[in-house]
Design an enzyme around this catalytic site. Structure first.
Site, short mmCIF file in Angstrom:
data_model
loop_
_atom_site.label_atom_id
_atom_site.label_comp_id
_atom_site.label_asym_id
_atom_site.label_seq_id
_atom_site.Cartn_x
_atom_site.Cartn_y
_atom_site.Cartn_z
CG ASN A 9 -1.74 1.22 1.40
OD1 ASN A 9 -1.79 2.05 0.50
ND2 ASN A 9 -2.40 1.35 2.54
CE LYS A 11 -0.16 3.19 4.79
NZ LYS A 11 -0.02 3.29 6.24
CG HIS A 98 -5.71 1.95 5.41
ND1 HIS A 98 -5.24 2.89 6.30
CD2 HIS A 98 -4.71 1.07 5.21
CE1 HIS A 98 -3.99 2.57 6.62
NE2 HIS A 98 -3.64 1.46 5.98
CD GLU A 100 -2.85 5.49 6.76
OE1 GLU A 100 -2.89 5.51 5.53
OE2 GLU A 100 -1.91 4.95 7.41
CD GLU A 170 -3.26 -2.36 7.42
OE1 GLU A 170 -2.22 -2.62 6.83
OE2 GLU A 170 -3.88 -1.29 7.25
N GLY A 176 2.92 2.40 10.84
CA GLY A 176 3.88 3.50 10.68
C GLY A 176 4.60 3.90 11.96
#
Ligand code: 13P
Length: 253
Positions: A9, A11, A98, A100, A170, A176
């Protein structure tokens, strides 16, 4: 047997030339490796780079995924990209839900369910992300949170459609942050998710669904994570932006 999958991914990273260079390096390094037949590599670039990525796609091990899709079919939704558009570009997969998108763009389990429906209607395979935030983990609520995400995002599907879905666990506190879930923590939730699927759809269906781990996965920890019985691969953020690291993870099975 279910597939082993490593999905990158990207991003919101890379410019056109950087994306082209990264893809070239990934493909060069992939071609030197002999991947087991059940391994699938997926790259999920930003929308503008889907076409160049799909130039490399093949029917055997390298596939392309989008990072998002509209929950609507078509029409006056400025800035959105529909599942029909992705289908017309022969995109294979699409990430949905996701953390985010849930945190910054207000995506709910209901939106996730609608996006999953759009993708399945157009023949794409959703990669549906679930996972708890740090406060939920600290309150030992991870099971309850993941259960609700799985049930509300997916349990409206019949077994045939569910089998097109890939799930990615996740934990948000591991994304991150350099802080990976231990193999024991990850396996515990992956097994829990598979149990939920088995209770609703039966063992045979549950055993066919690939469940990926995501969150600070790198070449140095991928092997022990992927060795867990219910972890079928990874959804990779930062480490998918360097060809060597990404291939290091792809070859960790
Ligand atoms: P990192 O690998 O950078 O932690 O990101 C994981 C992720 O969010 C993949 O979707």
């Amino acid at each position: 047997m279910r597939k082993h999958i490593v999905a990158g991914n990207w991003k919101m990273n890379n410019t056109f030339n950087e994306a082209d260079d990264l893809l070239n390096s990934i493909m060069e390094q992939l071609e030197e490796k002999e991947l087991p037949r059940d391994t699938q590599v997926i790259v999920c670039p930003p929308f503008p780079f889907l076409e160049m990525t799909s130039d490399y796609a093949n029917d055997s091990y390298f596939m392309v995924g989008a990072q998002n899709v509209s929950d609507q079919e078509k029409g006056a939704y400025t800035g959105e990209v529909s599942a029909a558009m992705l289908e017309s570009m022969e995109i294979d997969y699409c990430i949905v839900g996701h953390s985010e998108r849930r945190a910054y763009y207000g995506e709910t389990n209901k939106t996730v369910a609608a996006k999953v429906d759009q993708l399945l209607k157009h023949g794409l395979k959703p990669i549906v992300c679930v996972g708890e935030v740090l406060e939920e983990r600290e309150a030992n609520r991870q099971f309850e949170v993941v259960k609700q995400q799985v049930e509300e995002g997916l349990f409206h599907l019949d077994a045939e459609h569910l089998q097109q879905v890939v799930i990615a666990y996740e934990p948000v506190w591991a994304i991150g942050t350099g802080k990976t879930a231990t193999p024991e923590q990850a396996q515990e939730i992956h097994h829990y998710i598979r149990t939920l699927l088995a209770q609703k759809y039966g063992d045979a269906v549950a055993n066919e669904i690939s469940i990926l781990y995501g969150g600070s996965c790198k070449p140095s920890n991928a092997k022990e994570l992927f060795a867990c019985p219910d972890i079928d691969g990874g959804l990779i953020g930062g480490a998918s932006l360097k060809a060597e690291d990404f291939i290091g993870i792809v070859t960790a099975f």
